[in-house]
Structure formats: structure tokens, C-alpha cells
Design a protein around this motif. Structure first.
Motif, PDB file in Angstrom:
ATOM      1  N   LEU A   1     -36.838 -35.347   0.355  1.00 59.27           N
ATOM      2  CA  LEU A   1     -36.330 -35.407   1.724  1.00 59.27           C
ATOM      3  C   LEU A   1     -36.618 -34.136   2.499  1.00 59.27           C
ATOM      4  CD1 LEU A   1     -32.912 -37.230   1.186  1.00 59.27           C
ATOM      5  CD2 LEU A   1     -35.077 -38.194   1.969  1.00 59.27           C
ATOM      6  N   GLY A   2     -36.997 -33.064   1.795  1.00 60.48           N
ATOM      7  CA  GLY A   2     -37.446 -31.850   2.468  1.00 60.48           C
ATOM      8  C   GLY A   2     -36.373 -30.994   3.086  1.00 60.48           C
ATOM      9  N   TRP A   3     -35.153 -31.048   2.550  1.00 61.77           N
ATOM     10  CA  TRP A   3     -34.084 -30.223   3.110  1.00 61.77           C
ATOM     11  C   TRP A   3     -34.404 -28.738   2.975  1.00 61.77           C
ATOM     12  CZ3 TRP A   3     -31.393 -33.080   6.066  1.00 61.77           C
ATOM     13  CH2 TRP A   3     -30.997 -34.362   5.711  1.00 61.77           C
ATOM     14  N   MET A   4     -34.173 -28.006   4.020  1.00 61.54           N
ATOM     15  CA  MET A   4     -34.273 -26.539   4.040  1.00 61.54           C
ATOM     16  C   MET A   4     -35.650 -26.027   3.628  1.00 61.54           C
ATOM     17  SD  MET A   4     -31.412 -25.589   5.301  1.00 61.54           S
ATOM     18  CE  MET A   4     -31.268 -23.833   4.970  1.00 61.54           C
ATOM     19  N   ARG A   5     -36.676 -26.749   4.004  1.00 65.17           N
ATOM     20  CA  ARG A   5     -38.052 -26.300   3.780  1.00 65.17           C
ATOM     21  C   ARG A   5     -38.625 -25.794   5.096  1.00 65.17           C
ATOM     22  NH1 ARG A   5     -40.417 -29.331  -0.538  1.00 65.17           N
ATOM     23  NH2 ARG A   5     -38.961 -29.223  -2.298  1.00 65.17           N
ATOM     24  N   GLY A   6     -39.415 -24.721   5.035  1.00 62.97           N
ATOM     25  CA  GLY A   6     -40.049 -24.190   6.237  1.00 62.97           C
ATOM     26  C   GLY A   6     -39.457 -22.849   6.626  1.00 62.97           C
TER      27      GLY A   6
ATOM     28  N   PRO B   1     -38.634 -21.124  10.185  1.00 66.65           N
ATOM     29  CA  PRO B   1     -37.384 -21.651   9.622  1.00 66.65           C
ATOM     30  C   PRO B   1     -37.483 -23.157   9.381  1.00 66.65           C
ATOM     31  CG  PRO B   1     -37.176 -21.507  11.988  1.00 66.65           C
ATOM     32  CD  PRO B   1     -38.542 -20.962  11.653  1.00 66.65           C
ATOM     33  N   PRO B   2     -36.533 -23.749   8.664  1.00 74.24           N
ATOM     34  CA  PRO B   2     -36.537 -25.200   8.477  1.00 74.24           C
ATOM     35  C   PRO B   2     -36.407 -25.917   9.826  1.00 74.24           C
ATOM     36  CG  PRO B   2     -35.027 -24.144   6.949  1.00 74.24           C
ATOM     37  CD  PRO B   2     -35.422 -23.110   7.949  1.00 74.24           C
ATOM     38  N   PRO B   3     -37.081 -27.042   9.989  1.00 73.56           N
ATOM     39  CA  PRO B   3     -36.914 -27.817  11.230  1.00 73.56           C
ATOM     40  C   PRO B   3     -35.446 -28.191  11.442  1.00 73.56           C
ATOM     41  CG  PRO B   3     -38.700 -28.696   9.885  1.00 73.56           C
ATOM     42  CD  PRO B   3     -38.010 -27.687   9.047  1.00 73.56           C
ATOM     43  N   ALA B   4     -35.051 -28.360  12.680  1.00 74.47           N
ATOM     44  CA  ALA B   4     -33.646 -28.627  13.006  1.00 74.47           C
ATOM     45  C   ALA B   4     -33.107 -29.847  12.268  1.00 74.47           C
ATOM     46  CB  ALA B   4     -33.491 -28.806  14.513  1.00 74.47           C
ATOM     47  N   ASP B   5     -33.939 -30.892  12.107  1.00 83.36           N
ATOM     48  CA  ASP B   5     -33.449 -32.109  11.458  1.00 83.36           C
ATOM     49  C   ASP B   5     -33.443 -32.004   9.936  1.00 83.36           C
ATOM     50  OD1 ASP B   5     -36.198 -32.114  11.165  1.00 83.36           O
ATOM     51  OD2 ASP B   5     -36.395 -34.290  11.419  1.00 83.36           O
ATOM     52  N   LYS B   6     -33.922 -30.887   9.394  1.00 83.91           N
ATOM     53  CA  LYS B   6     -33.900 -30.668   7.947  1.00 83.91           C
ATOM     54  C   LYS B   6     -33.037 -29.460   7.572  1.00 83.91           C
ATOM     55  CE  LYS B   6     -36.695 -34.051   6.932  1.00 83.91           C
ATOM     56  NZ  LYS B   6     -36.206 -35.229   6.181  1.00 83.91           N
ATOM     57  N   ARG B   7     -32.251 -28.995   8.526  1.00 86.24           N
ATOM     58  CA  ARG B   7     -31.467 -27.785   8.330  1.00 86.24           C
ATOM     59  C   ARG B   7     -30.050 -28.155   7.889  1.00 86.24           C
ATOM     60  NH1 ARG B   7     -32.241 -24.005  13.328  1.00 86.24           N
ATOM     61  NH2 ARG B   7     -34.394 -24.539  12.768  1.00 86.24           N
ATOM     62  N   ILE B   8     -29.538 -27.436   6.907  1.00 90.26           N
ATOM     63  CA  ILE B   8     -28.181 -27.655   6.408  1.00 90.26           C
ATOM     64  C   ILE B   8     -27.386 -26.374   6.626  1.00 90.26           C
ATOM     65  CG2 ILE B   8     -26.778 -28.158   4.363  1.00 90.26           C
ATOM     66  CD1 ILE B   8     -29.148 -29.734   3.242  1.00 90.26           C
ATOM     67  N   THR B   9     -26.295 -26.475   7.365  1.00 91.82           N
ATOM     68  CA  THR B   9     -25.495 -25.298   7.676  1.00 91.82           C
ATOM     69  C   THR B   9     -24.023 -25.549   7.371  1.00 91.82           C
ATOM     70  OG1 THR B   9     -25.033 -25.929   9.964  1.00 91.82           O
ATOM     71  CG2 THR B   9     -27.074 -24.695   9.544  1.00 91.82           C
ATOM     72  N   PHE B  10     -23.294 -24.473   7.129  1.00 94.80           N
ATOM     73  CA  PHE B  10     -21.857 -24.553   6.908  1.00 94.80           C
ATOM     74  C   PHE B  10     -21.142 -24.913   8.210  1.00 94.80           C
ATOM     75  CE2 PHE B  10     -17.625 -22.584   6.840  1.00 94.80           C
ATOM     76  CZ  PHE B  10     -17.111 -23.098   5.656  1.00 94.80           C
ATOM     77  N   GLU B  11     -21.551 -24.285   9.302  1.00 93.87           N
ATOM     78  CA  GLU B  11     -20.839 -24.447  10.577  1.00 93.87           C
ATOM     79  C   GLU B  11     -20.837 -25.896  11.063  1.00 93.87           C
ATOM     80  OE1 GLU B  11     -21.916 -20.390   9.826  1.00 93.87           O
ATOM     81  OE2 GLU B  11     -23.160 -22.199   9.934  1.00 93.87           O
ATOM     82  N   SER B  12     -21.914 -26.623  10.799  1.00 97.65           N
ATOM     83  CA  SER B  12     -21.999 -28.012  11.261  1.00 97.65           C
ATOM     84  C   SER B  12     -21.216 -28.963  10.369  1.00 97.65           C
ATOM     85  CB  SER B  12     -23.461 -28.461  11.296  1.00 97.65           C
ATOM     86  OG  SER B  12     -23.975 -28.544   9.978  1.00 97.65           O
ATOM     87  N   ASP B  13     -20.792 -28.498   9.185  1.00100.79           N
ATOM     88  CA  ASP B  13     -20.085 -29.300   8.182  1.00100.79           C
ATOM     89  C   ASP B  13     -20.967 -30.381   7.567  1.00100.79           C
ATOM     90  OD1 ASP B  13     -17.861 -29.568   6.616  1.00100.79           O
ATOM     91  OD2 ASP B  13     -16.726 -30.817   8.013  1.00100.79           O
ATOM     92  N   CYS B  14     -22.272 -30.365   7.909  1.00 99.58           N
ATOM     93  CA  CYS B  14     -23.162 -31.380   7.347  1.00 99.58           C
ATOM     94  C   CYS B  14     -23.452 -31.117   5.874  1.00 99.58           C
ATOM     95  CB  CYS B  14     -24.461 -31.454   8.137  1.00 99.58           C
ATOM     96  SG  CYS B  14     -25.575 -30.038   7.889  1.00 99.58           S
ATOM     97  N   PHE B  15     -23.111 -29.919   5.393  1.00 98.69           N
ATOM     98  CA  PHE B  15     -23.432 -29.586   3.997  1.00 98.69           C
ATOM     99  C   PHE B  15     -22.640 -30.430   3.014  1.00 98.69           C
ATOM    100  CE2 PHE B  15     -19.643 -27.163   4.652  1.00 98.69           C
ATOM    101  CZ  PHE B  15     -19.093 -26.865   3.414  1.00 98.69           C
ATOM    102  N   ARG B  16     -21.548 -31.049   3.446  1.00101.35           N
ATOM    103  CA  ARG B  16     -20.783 -31.929   2.569  1.00101.35           C
ATOM    104  C   ARG B  16     -21.042 -33.403   2.854  1.00101.35           C
ATOM    105  NH1 ARG B  16     -17.855 -29.260  -0.862  1.00101.35           N
ATOM    106  NH2 ARG B  16     -17.124 -27.158  -0.369  1.00101.35           N
ATOM    107  N   ALA B  17     -21.993 -33.693   3.743  1.00 99.85           N
ATOM    108  CA  ALA B  17     -22.362 -35.072   4.034  1.00 99.85           C
ATOM    109  C   ALA B  17     -23.453 -35.518   3.055  1.00 99.85           C
ATOM    110  CB  ALA B  17     -22.865 -35.189   5.468  1.00 99.85           C
ATOM    111  N   PHE B  18     -23.598 -36.822   2.895  1.00103.06           N
ATOM    112  CA  PHE B  18     -24.669 -37.365   2.064  1.00103.06           C
ATOM    113  C   PHE B  18     -25.798 -37.822   2.984  1.00103.06           C
ATOM    114  CE2 PHE B  18     -26.904 -40.699  -0.206  1.00103.06           C
ATOM    115  CZ  PHE B  18     -27.051 -40.136  -1.465  1.00103.06           C
ATOM    116  N   PRO B  19     -27.061 -37.539   2.632  1.00102.45           N
ATOM    117  CA  PRO B  19     -27.577 -37.020   1.365  1.00102.45           C
ATOM    118  C   PRO B  19     -27.715 -35.488   1.304  1.00102.45           C
ATOM    119  CG  PRO B  19     -29.405 -37.787   2.690  1.00102.45           C
ATOM    120  CD  PRO B  19     -28.163 -38.084   3.495  1.00102.45           C
TER     121      PRO B  19
END
Length: 406
Positions: free
Chosen positions: A22-27, A29-47
Motif C-alpha cells: 500500500l506504500g504507507w510512508m514511502r517517499g 516526503p511521503p505523498p499526502a494520501d500515504k502519510r500517517i500522522t499522530f495528529e490526524s489520529d489516522c495512525f489507529r485507523a485500518f489499514p
């Protein structure tokens, strides 16, 4: 694209949700749609969780658990991968499954199996690698409970004393008249709820206070673990029923730190990581006051978690040294009748006399003395609740134990 359904919701399966694909956090910087951050709370979302549980240090504040400067303890190997992966079993829904396929169906990130102290099986998936610490979630509770049990059996702590004896700050709170034993066995009467699927549940407020989740705009609640614990009030009578609540473990860790003068992370270093000969440093999430999140904050490598399991299988002894009093381990192992809870361990009383540590999203440390087996397992299941995974994992572990027992 492969999909699995849980309670009416569709999720990418264990193959299709592989974070490498799925390419998470590659690049850079990583592209916005592949970025995982604490502030957005997406880090606990699936996948996204399939990447983040192996990279928690990159997302939030942590403290190191140093393994020490000595060489790691030697782990002998006796590979039985072909036998184990040929193992077939029936899950609780009556489906026939293969061992390897079941790992993908339960979103395993890694698994290591010890038999008689030797590694007989080891696999890694997705973002996890042998050297990377993975989130243990509530397996962390068991480390805290084991240290507390050791201190009780060594006379450092008295589990008959009330929490306010050790922590005067807790007078007027739910724990004022709870004994340390009530807290260690989750038999406290608290006006507190822990439902991960409900954002109004108290566990979400606790998570924001201890920096386990980001705070919403305008947040004006407690900003540390200790501040939050002092807001919890009593409901019911201590000692009358089991109620699994993470905040109890934070109280245990606070008591240990107050009495020993050492943080939870320092206790892990001195009592376990160094004497066990762990291979890698671990780390623990901390709140804004630097207090370790002892209810769910430990991240460790898979083999080092298995080393802890082997220590307990050997009744607290490692390389001829008694690290945890054997009496403390035996007290846990006895437990109450049926599936029970003692000193932050789940006691199964199954055919192997197994006891285990468990965490949300599929974390598990399963110790089966009658099969001479320890299984350490990390996962990133879409659901926090263990129910969907247990349908497969519990019979899988039983089938594995029967095979190894011969």
C-alpha cells in the motif's frame, strides 16, 4: 482485491492490506494520501494500523528501555516450519484452516514459537522486522502485573494495603479504599467504561490524557495519567466482580514507581531486559509528565517478548538465576477456577494449563506449560476486540500445542 467481513463491515484481507504494497510512508516526503500522522489520529485507523504498530516511536513521545551492554542471550533453533505450516485445524465456526493461511486471516505481523526453549517457528509479515519493536498494547499490563507480583512476594509491596497508603493523592478517588490486590486482579468498582468502538467511552478520555491519542481542538481535560486517575470515582464495591479496566494498571505502575523510586521503563530495564539478555532496546509511550503508559504503552521486538514468556514458563528462572520469585508465578498459574485473571495475567485452565497476556488488535503471549511451548504473536487486526481473531487463533494455538506435545 481480497476482502474479509467482520460484523457486516468489509476490510482488506491480510494480503491486500500489506503496508509494503500500500506504500504507507514511502517517499521524501511521503505523498499526502500515504502519510500517517499522530495528529490526524489516522495512525489507529485500518489499514494504516498495519504500518503504525511497528513504528510507534515515529508517531508519539516515548522513553527507551535499554537492553544493556552485554551480548544477547543465545536462542537455540530447531526448525519445524514445514511441519507447523502443514498443520490443519478447525476454527470455532467449523471451518478447516491451514496454519499459515490462518495467520493472514488474523492479520498477523509476526509470530515466534518456542518449544522447550528453542525456536521452532518464526515468521514476519507486513511492516514488522525481527529488530523492530511492535506495539504490545495490553500485553504491557502483564509486564506491570508480573513486576508487582514479584515485589509482593519479595516483601517490597503489600497487596493487602489500600492504594491510598502508597498514594495519598488518591484519597477521595475510586481507589482510596481499594487494596493493591483488588487493583492487580481488576476487581475494583469504578465509574469508568472501556469500549474502544464508542468515542464517548471513558477510555477515550484516558487515552487523550496520557497522550495515547491526540487531543481535540479546545480540549481542557487532564493532561497527564496521574491527573486523570484522580478524576475517577467509585461505583460499587471493590472485590465483588471482575471489571477489565486499563486505568487499574496505571495505578499499579504509579505505586511501584513511588515505592522503588524507579519509573516503569527503568524497572523493565533492571528487572527484565538486562537479566533476560534481550536482543533489542524496547520503548514505552509516555505522557506529558514523562510517566510511562503502563496499561498499553510498551513496544518490543517479538523474540524479546518470547524471552519473557519463556522466563514465566520456567517459573521465573533464566540461565540459573531467579528473576521473578517462583511463588509469584505459581500464584498466577493457580488462578481461580475457569477462565480467570490474576496479577494482570489471563489464566485459561485449558488442557495445557496455559496462561496468557493479551492486547487489542491481536497481540498475544501464550504460555503452555503442559506443551512446553511459548507463542509470541503480534498483529494489526482491523478490530480492537479480540473476538473476531480468537475464533481462529485459540483453536490454532491448541492444535499447535497438541502437535508439539506429541
Amino acid at each position: 482485491m481480497g476482502m474479509l467481513e467482520f460484523y457486516g463491515q468489509q476490510y482488506l484481507d491480510g494480503h491486500a492490506s500489506d503496508p509494503r504494497d500500500l506504500g504507507w510512508m514511502r517517499g521524501a516526503p511521503p505523498p499526502a494520501d500515504k502519510r500517517i500522522t499522530f495528529e490526524s489520529d489516522c495512525f489507529r485507523a485500518f489499514p494504516q494500523i498495519r504500518w503504525s504498530l511497528s513504528h510507534m516511536r515515529e508517531l508519539t513521545t516515548t522513553v527507551n528501555v535499554w537492553r544493556g551492554s552485554d551480548a544477547p542471550s543465545n536462542l537455540e533453533r530447531f526448525d519445524r516450519s514445514s511441519e507447523i505450516e502443514a498443520l490443519a485445524f478447525t476454527d470455532e465456526n467449523g471451518r478447516s484452516l491451514g496454519f499459515e493461511g490462518a495467520l493472514f486471516d488474523t492479520y498477523a505481523d509476526g509470530i515466534v514459537v518456542f518449544h522447550r526453549g528453542r525456536i521452532v517457528y518464526e515468521r514476519y509479515f507486513g511492516a514488522l522486522e525481527p529488530h523492530l519493536p511492535h506495539a504490545c498494547h495490553s500485553v504491557t499490563k502483564t509486564y506491570a502485573g508480573t513486576l508487582a507480583a514479584a515485589f509482593v512476594h519479595e516483601g517490597v509491596l503489600d497487596d493487602r494495603k489500600e492504594i491510598s497508603y502508597y498514594l495519598p493523592e488518591m484519597r477521595g478517588t475510586a481507589w482510596e479504599d481499594a487494596t493493591l490486590r483488588h487493583v492487580m486482579d481488576m476487581q475494583t468498582g469504578l465509574a469508568h467504561t472501556e469500549t474502544y468502538a464508542d468515542e464517548k467511552s471513558d477510555v477515550w478520555a484516558y487515552s487523550r490524557a496520557c497522550s495515547f491519542r491526540p487531543r481535540l481542538a479546545g480540549y481542557d481535560g487532564p493532561t497527564t495519567i496521574c491527573d486523570y486517575l484522580q478524576t475517577v470515582r467509585k461505583e460499587g464495591t471493590h472485590g465483588q466482580r471482575f471489571d477489565y479496566l486499563t486505568v487499574n494498571t496505571e495505578v499499579i505502575a504509579w505505586v511501584m514507581s513511588r515505592v522503588t523510586g524507579l519509573s516503569f521503563a527503568q524497572l523493565l530495564h533492571e528487572r527484565l531486559w538486562v537479566p533476560l539478555g534481550c536482543e533489542h532496546d524496547a520503548y514505552v509511550l509516555v505522557d506529558s509528565a514523562g510517566m510511562s503508559v503502563a496499561g498499553a504503552g510498551l513496544c518490543t521486538s517479538l523474540r524479546d517478548m518470547a524471552r519473557f514468556g519463556e522466563l514465566i514458563r520456567c517459573e521465573g528462572s533464566c540461565n540459573g538465576k531467579q528473576l521473578i520469585p517462583a511463588s509469584a508465578v505459581q500464584d498466577v498459574h493457580n488462578g481461580d477456577h475457569g477462565y480467570s485473571y490474576r496479577s494482570q495475567w489471563w489464566v485459561t485452565h485449558d488442557e495445557f494449563g496455559a496462561f496468557e497476556a493479551r492486547g487489542i488488535h491481536g497481540q498475544r503471549l501464550y504460555i503452555a506449560p503442559e506443551a512446553e511451548m511459548v507463542v509470541a504473536r503480534f498483529a494489526s487486526h482491523p478490530l480492537a476486540s479480540a473476538e473476531a481473531g480468537d475464533i481462529i487463533t485459540t483453536p490454532q494455538l491448541l492444535a499447535l500445542g497438541r502437535m508439539l506435545r506429541g
